[in-house]
Every structure is written in structure tokens, then in C-alpha cells.
Design an enzyme around this catalytic site. Structure first.
Site, PDB file in Angstrom:
ATOM      1  N   ASP A 289      -9.331  40.244 120.487  1.00 17.15           N
ATOM      2  CA  ASP A 289      -8.261  40.690 121.370  1.00 17.15           C
ATOM      3  C   ASP A 289      -8.892  40.914 122.746  1.00 17.15           C
ATOM      4  OD1 ASP A 289      -5.861  41.404 122.427  1.00 17.15           O
ATOM      5  OD2 ASP A 289      -5.367  42.896 120.920  1.00 17.15           O
TER       6      ASP A 289
HETATM    7  C1  BGC Z   1      -2.825  42.434 123.174  1.00 16.00           C
HETATM    8  C2  BGC Z   1      -2.607  41.150 122.403  1.00 16.00           C
HETATM    9  C3  BGC Z   1      -2.323  40.025 123.354  1.00 16.00           C
HETATM   10  C4  BGC Z   1      -3.471  39.913 124.326  1.00 16.00           C
HETATM   11  C5  BGC Z   1      -3.317  38.768 125.295  1.00 16.00           C
HETATM   12  C6  BGC Z   1      -3.814  42.270 124.288  1.00 16.00           C
HETATM   13  O1  BGC Z   1      -3.827  43.373 125.116  1.00 16.00           O
HETATM   14  O2  BGC Z   1      -3.243  43.446 122.292  1.00 16.00           O
HETATM   15  O3  BGC Z   1      -1.582  41.317 121.472  1.00 16.00           O
HETATM   16  O4  BGC Z   1      -2.116  38.839 122.653  1.00 16.00           O
HETATM   17  O5  BGC Z   1      -3.561  41.116 125.058  1.00 16.00           O
HETATM   18  O6  BGC Z   1      -2.296  38.962 126.175  1.00 16.00           O
END
Ligand code: BGC
Length: 746
Positions: A289
Site C-alpha cells: 500500500d
Molecule cells: C489506500 C489504498 C489505495 C492507495 C492508492 C492508499 O492510501 O490505502 O487503498 O489503493 O492509497 O491510492
């Protein structure tokens, strides 16, 4: 084998002419696995590290990493230092960035990823709302549309579906998921993956299930906080949706921000290698993530980013979203013998595999067609789908004296509520490329349905505030007095749904409660439409309204969908997939809670049982609950036998009668209870449902099947266990109001 090579080359040069001069990885007729192997042989360790690196483009969906401007990024891409970009969208923009990648030494195309949480340009209901439709075909269709729009805009890959089970509405991210139930979550995850990925042509996109694993268990619903759970809970409650998504073919998996057994999940070998790669035989790739590799330093699990990269890769994680650690330190880690080339090739090979699979080596611009983009985004057909999805997602919680549906007979309606007109509040952070200005507000939807001259509007409250504005209330009451009925849109702004939107207080804001009290004094029927990305605590307002329509966040067609439900053009059929708590202190409250040594006495009068003294044990509205304008009666629950063999099938039949005044759809739900087991089991577990249409006055026999699959659970080692003994079977229109039977598994 070696002696064959010249013959193979000779054959290739005659059969494929010029193409034989190209390296194998560039030739579309070569098997994908062989193209991957050929390319890996040609890559330097630095280039391999580049493939594991993902940077953001135009939008930060996490704390900014400090990466410099586009010139810097394009330069790095040309130097093979980036394998994937997120948050770069549009056929023209992705083409421009892809061109830079093609200039790198080996011309490896980029993979573009973007969060398409509930639509790209045409915005669908939030996943939590969509789940309340219990309509798997509709949900798959919604994702087909989202994939079509996304892929037309140059994007190959989305970070969804979110498969995190949670029964904690304090957590802002419940809006992205499928609610509190693992079995239903599994069905929905599979439907969503199928819709996104289809056959992986250029009208579809790769799915990425997230956040692996058990991010929904985050302590007290607080974002980025600790998680503490047993392996039994992991296997039985949290893993089923991820597993179903993988079985449906999901290409990728995203790590979470959370912890499992004291170790950040991004660096957790048990989860990523033992479970995902080995036990489940997952062949796709894993992406961190946003900065979840770097955050292992903050957690105190890694000393620095190099150590974090080492720990993530050693655990089996692969692509690095926005930490910049793998691209920077992988060559050193390989040189020092800490990470083997075999590990690197496994990680890089999986990513390359999907780049080949999408056809990007053969046509890197297959997704960059501006004409297609223009014809696809927000077109009439897509909006029609969004409307279908939205009306099916609404949940009718209360309808006293059949105040709904509202007849279109020229009656005057007061429409109260800031959110009914102010489109800025209609969407959450994950609105993709959706433009609030394009969305249909409740005022617009109701004006179209009832006639603008029949609607008088007043704001009634200010957004997300508890401060009572008496002047706004007075004006609203005047409008209400002059009308035949009041529709009041309350709840929370979409701004308060999603990541980093945890709330300690999930009640209806005090200024809206005061508004309702004042509207009540008019004696006019009050119909509340509640907008929110989570089930709010409605305890204080149920007596102030005649009807409550829970509309969640419905997307582009919100106003039209709600209007269709208000008029009865669409008879509501949604059933909530999260229990509605009576009080914050009850959270988490969920239907599939575990048995206790001191259950509540059925007459409710005893002492010394598991309870709170100030609030009873039940939610305000249970999981699976939702009213219709029709009424459905369940009768004659019959099992095909009183015993069942482990390899057998038990048939469950029930009669459902529509004894209401309208044709309507009902979601019949099947639950089981494993009475005695080797580990404590929930009091009830959903194991089946049927969504059926019943004409007014019609009865139908609805049938379910129970096999070993429905009766098994997991032990802490992740083995499926089937134990003989007594089971109870429940069928009903929600998890509380059910008919009951029993049988014995031999
Ligand atoms: C979130 C994810 C997301 C990623 C990219 C993160 O902060 O937890 O769910 O896909 O950002 O945008």
C-alpha cells in the site's frame, strides 16, 4: 536441448521472417512464460528493481513522498527506474508517459493503476451500498462498466475490490467494502473481480484485492492503527473474501497498513508467502500500500528503508508503492546476498507476466484511444447502469402508516437539507474522475419526478456541524407547514467517508436532530433520506420520522434513484449488510457474534448474562434487514431430511408469500448454527440467499442446498474442518426474524 537451438532459429527465421530477428520477448507468437523468461535474462538488477517501483503521477492518495516534478519522473521512467505509475489517467496523458517508458533500454511498458472504487467517470453507489442490493449480476455489470471507462482512459489496473470485513462503522473505510459478513463478502468479491477483469482484453482491467489481510480489524475503527486477532478469526472471518477473489482470478493483491501477529502485514511472511503464495498458490503479484514498506520503520519493525525493503521482499511482497526503497536498495541487497536473484525474478516475472498478458508489449497504446475514451466516459448507457445500481442499493428502514410511496398527485413537498442540493457533499474522496457538477442532486431528481413547482426547498442545517442554526430551522419549518409532506435529507457529507475518515461519534449530528424535532411539530409526515458512507446511529431520530430511507452515497444518479424509490416507481429491495448500532458503546455489533457462556435468557429477565446494563444487546436494524412497499411472509420451512451425510446434500425449502399491495423483490436469507464444535462458532452464519421477484399475492417455494461446504469452518492452521453433530437452519428476510429447523450431520 542445446542442439535443437539452431533448428529452432532456422525454423523461426523462415516461418516468421523479420520477426525472428527480434528477441523472443518482443514476439507475440512466443508463449507468455517464455517471453517473461527471455526478458528476465536480458535485464540488469537495476532494471529489475525498476519494475518493482511504483510512483504516483498527478494525485497523491497518501502523504506526498517528495518525488519531484514530471520532468524528473519522465527521466526516471526513460532510465527504466519505474515499472508502474498510479494516479496517471486519460488516454492522452498515459500515452505521453508510456512513450517515455518505451525509450528505456528494453522498452518495457508501464502499468498504469488507479483507484476505481465505485466507478471511473460515471459514479456508482459506494461498494457498501452496492452490496445492499444483494444482486450479484448487477454488481458484476457495474464493474464491467467501470472497467470499460477506466480502460478507455489508458488505465490497466485498479486497486480494488476492497475485501476487508468490518463491523465497525467508526472506520471510515467500511464504505469501500462489502459489510460485516465473510460469506457474502466472498460472493461480492468474486463478482467484482469478474466484472473488472473479464477476459483481460482492452475493455477490462486488472483487479487488485486489498488490503491483505484483515485491515478491517483495525482497533476501534481507527485508521492506520494496530490490529490484534487470532488465526481462527483470520481464517474464518477475514480471509474468505480475499480467497474468493483469488479463485475468481484476481491478478494482484495489495498489502494493508495493519499488523498481524505483531508484524506489519507488508512484511508478514505468514500472510504473503505461507498463505497467499504457498497455500493458495497465488500466481499474481503483490503491491504494497502507499508507503506501507517505509511505514515499517515508523512501526518500529525496520531500522531504515533498506531494512524495510529487505523485510518486505523477504516476506514475499513485490512492488513498492511510493516508498522508493526497493528501487534504491535492491541492487545492494542482492550484492550482499540478502535477497537472491531467484526471489527477484519471481517478483519481477509476475509483474512482467501481466504486462504481456494485457498485450502491452505488442501494443503499448492499446488503452490510449482518445476517440474511444470520449465515446465511453459518462455515456448514456453507463449512466443508465448507474441508476439501476443506485435504486437497488437504497435500504428502507422504516415506513410507518405506509407513508411511502408518495403519490405524484400534485401534492406539495417540502424538501429540506443542505445535502439535497449542494453537490459538493454528494461524493466521497474515492469519486474517481467523477464530477459532482454532473451528478443528479435529490432536488433535481425530485423536481423531475414530482414537478419542480411542487417542491419547496430549504437547507435546514450546515454541514457536519452540531451547531444549531435557529434561522435555518425556522425557515425549514415554514416550508414544512405549507407542504403536504416533508422529505428531509440528513446524514453526513460524503467528505466524511473513506480513508482517514475514522469517527469516534457516528450519531446523526445534533443540529439535524433539532431540525427533525422542529419539523415533527408541524404534524406533517416526515420522510428522512439519510446519506452517509456508514451505518449511523439513528436511535435518537427514529421516533422523529415516519419513514427512513437509507441512501448511503449513491453516485452520479443519486437524485433520480431516490426519487424513483420515493414515488414507488422502484419498490425498494435493498437489505443492509452492516448492522445499525443503537449506541456507540455497542460497536462493534454484528449478527454473527460468538456464543457466550452466559447467553441472554430468552425472557430477558435474568441476571448474570452477557450484556450492557444501559443498552440491550440488539442492533437497531439487524444485518440483512430492509423493508419493501410489499410485505413478505415466510412459512413452512422444511428440510429434506433430519440427518445428512458428510458427502450428502440437504435441501431446504420455504414458502414466501407477497401479501402486500405491490409487486416486489425479496432477499431470502439462509443461516446456519453449528451447535457444538471444537472451536467457538458464531450464533448464526449466512450461507445462502436468493433474490426473487414476487407479484402481489404470489407465493413461491424457495429452495437452498446445504453441503459440506456450508457446514465447514477453518481451524487456526487454515484447514477446513467438518465436524458431525447438530446444526440449526434459519431462513428469513433478515438475520433476526427467521424460521428455524434442525438436523444432524453424521
Ligand atoms: C489506500 C489504498 C489505495 C492507495 C492508492 C492508499 O492510501 O490505502 O487503498 O489503493 O492509497 O491510492
Amino acid at each position: 536441448m542445446i542442439r535443437f537451438v539452431p533448428y529452432v532459429l532456422l525454423f523461426c527465421s523462415t516461418a516468421f521472417g523479420q520477426s525472428a530477428k527480434k528477441p523472443a520477448y518482443q514476439r507475440s507468437e512466443v508463449k507468455t512464460e517464455d517471453r517473461v523468461a527471455d526478458l528476465l535474462k536480458r535485464m540488469t538488477v537495476e532494471e529489475k528493481a525498476g519494475q518493482l517501483n511504483q510512483w504516483a503521477g498527478d494525485l497523491n492518495t497518501g502523504p506526498a513522498s517528495g518525488n519531484a516534478d514530471w520532468q524528473y519522473k519522465l527521466e526516471a521512467i526513460r532510465n527504466g527506474k519505474v515499472g508502474s505509475m498510479l494516479n496517471v489517467v486519460g488516454a492522452a496523458k498515459t500515452r505521453q508517459v508510456q512513450e517515455a517508458a518505451l525509450k528505456s533500454r528494453l522498452g518495457i511498458p508501464l502499468l498504469f493503476g488507479y483507484d476505481v472504487i465505485h466507478g471511473y467517470k460515471t459514479i456508482f453507489p459506494i461498494p457498501l451500498a452496492e452490496a445492499c442490493s444483494w444482486d450479484l449480476q448487477q454488481i458484476e455489470r457495474n464493474h464491467i462498466v467501470a472497467a470499460d471507462e477506466t480502460s478507455s482512459a489508458g488505465v490497466h489496473w485498479t486497486f480494488g475490490p476492497m475485501c476487508d470485513i468490518s463491523a465497525d462503522p467508526r472506520w471510515g473505510r467500511v464504505m469501500e467494502g462489502a459489510g460485516e459478513d465473510p460469506w457474502l463478502g466472498a460472493q461480492l468479491a468474486a463478482a467484482r473481480v469478474k466484472g473488472f477483469q473479464g477476459n483481460l482484453d482492452n475493455k477490462h482491467i486488472l483487479a487488485c484485492i486489498k488490503h491483505f489481510a484483515a485491515y478491517g480489524a483495525v482497533e476501534a475503527g481507527k485508521e492506520y492503527a494496530y490490529t490484534d486477532l487470532s488465526r481462527e478469526a483470520l481464517w474464518n472471518k477475514y480471509l474468505p473474501p480475499y480467497k474468493a477473489a483469488i479463485d475468481a482470478g484476481a491478478a494482484s493483491v495489495m498489502n494493508g497498513f495493519n499488523i498481524f501477529e505483531g508484524i506489519p502485514v507488508t512484511g508478514n511472511k505468514y500472510l504473503v508467502t505461507d498463505v497467499l503464495k504457498n497455500k493458495w498458490n497465488f500466481k499474481g503479484f503483490v503491491v504494497s500500500d502507499w508507503n506501507s514498506i517505509g511505514e515499517m520503520v515508523n512501526w518500529g519493525y525496520a531500522t531504515d528503508n533498506k531494512d524495510a525493503a529487505f523485510k518486505a521482499l523477504s516476506a514475499g511482497s513485490m512492488m513498492d508503492m511510493e516508498t522508493n526503497a526497493i528501487v534504491k536498495f535492491l541492487p545492494e541487497l542482492v550484492k550482499e546476498g540478502k535477497i537472491t536473484m531467484k526471489q527477484v525474478d519471481d517478483a519481477v516475472g509476475r509483474i512482467l507476466y501481466y504486462k504481456f498478458k494485457l498485450g502491452l508489449f505488442d501494443d503499448p497504446f492499446a488503452y490510449c484511444n482518445e476517440e474511444r475514451e470520449q465515446a465511453t466516459l459518462f455515456n448514456t448507457a453507463n449512466r443508465k447502469q448507474a441508476l439501476e445500481a443506485a435504486k437497488r442499493s437504497v435500504v428502507l428502514l422504516k415506513n410507518e402508516n405506509k407513508v411511502l410511496p408518495l403519490k405524484k398527485d400534485g401534492r406539495k413537498l417540502a424538501l429540506i437539507g443542505l445535502y439535497a442540493t449542494d453537490k459538493a457533499h454528494m461524493f466521497d474522496f474515492w469519486k474517481g474522475q467523477g464530477n459532482p457538477a454532473d451528478a443528479v442532486s435529490l432536488q433535481e431528481g425530485m423536481s423531475a419526478a414530482f414537478g419542480a413547482s411542487n417542491i419547496s426547498y430549504s437547507a435546514g442545517y450546515t454541514a457536519n456541524s452540531n451547531t444549531v442554526d435557529q434561522a435555518l430551522i425556522t425557515e425549514a419549518v415554514e416550508k414544512a407547514r405549507a407542504a403536504d409532506a416533508v422529505v428531509v435529507n440528513i446524514g453526513l457529507s460524503g467528505e466524511l467517508a473513506g480513508e482517514d475518515r475514522a469517527l469516534a461519534n457516528t450519531a446523526i449530528p445534533a443540529n439535524q436532530v433539532e431540525l427533525l424535532k422542529a419539523l415533527r411539530t408541524t404534524g406533517k409526515p416526515v420522510i428522512a433520506v439519510v446519506s452517509a458512507g456508514r451505518p449511523l446511529i439513528l436511535t435518537g431520530i427514529t421516533d422523529l420520522c415516519d419513514a427512513i430511507l437509507y441512501s448511503w452515497i449513491l453516485g452520479t444518479e443519486s437524485g433520480n434513484a431516490i426519487a424513483q424509490v420515493l414515488t414507488g416507481e422502484y419498490n425498494p429491495s435493498g437489505k443492509t449488510v452492516m448492522s445499525f448500532p443503537k449506541a456507540t458503546g455497542q460497536i462493534p455489533v454484528y449478527y454473527n457474534y460468538f456464543k457466550t457462556g452466559r447467553p441472554s435468557p430468552t425472557d430477558g429477565n435474568g441476571n448474570w448474562y452477557s450484556r450492557y446494563r444501559d443498552v440491550d444487546n440488539h442492533p437497531l436494524y439487524p444485518f440483512g434487514f430492509g423493508l419493501s412497499y410489499s410485505h413478505f411472509t415466510y412459512s413452512k420451512l422444511v428440510l429434506s431430511d433430519s440427518t445428512m451425510n458428510k458427502t450428502g446434500t440437504l435441501h431446504v425449502r420455504v414458502i414466501i408469500t407477497n401479501d402486500g399491495e405491490y409487486d416486489g423483490e425479496e432477499v431470502a436469507q439462509l443461516y446456519i448454527n453449528d451447535v457444538t464444535a471444537s472451536i467457538i462458532r458464531p450464533v448464526k452464519e449466512l450461507k445462502g440467499f436468493r433474490k426473487i421477484l414476487l407479484k402481489k399475492g404470489e407465493s413461491k417455494v424457495v429452495e437452498f442446498e446445504i453441503t459440506a461446504k456450508e457446514l465447514s469452518f477453518f481451524d487456526g492452521a487454515g484447514n477446513s474442518v467438518l465436524e458431525p453433530g447438530r446444526f440449526e437452519v434459519f431462513v428469513g428476510g433478515n438475520s433476526r426474524d427467521v424460521l428455524k429447523e434442525g438436523f444432524r450431520l453424521k
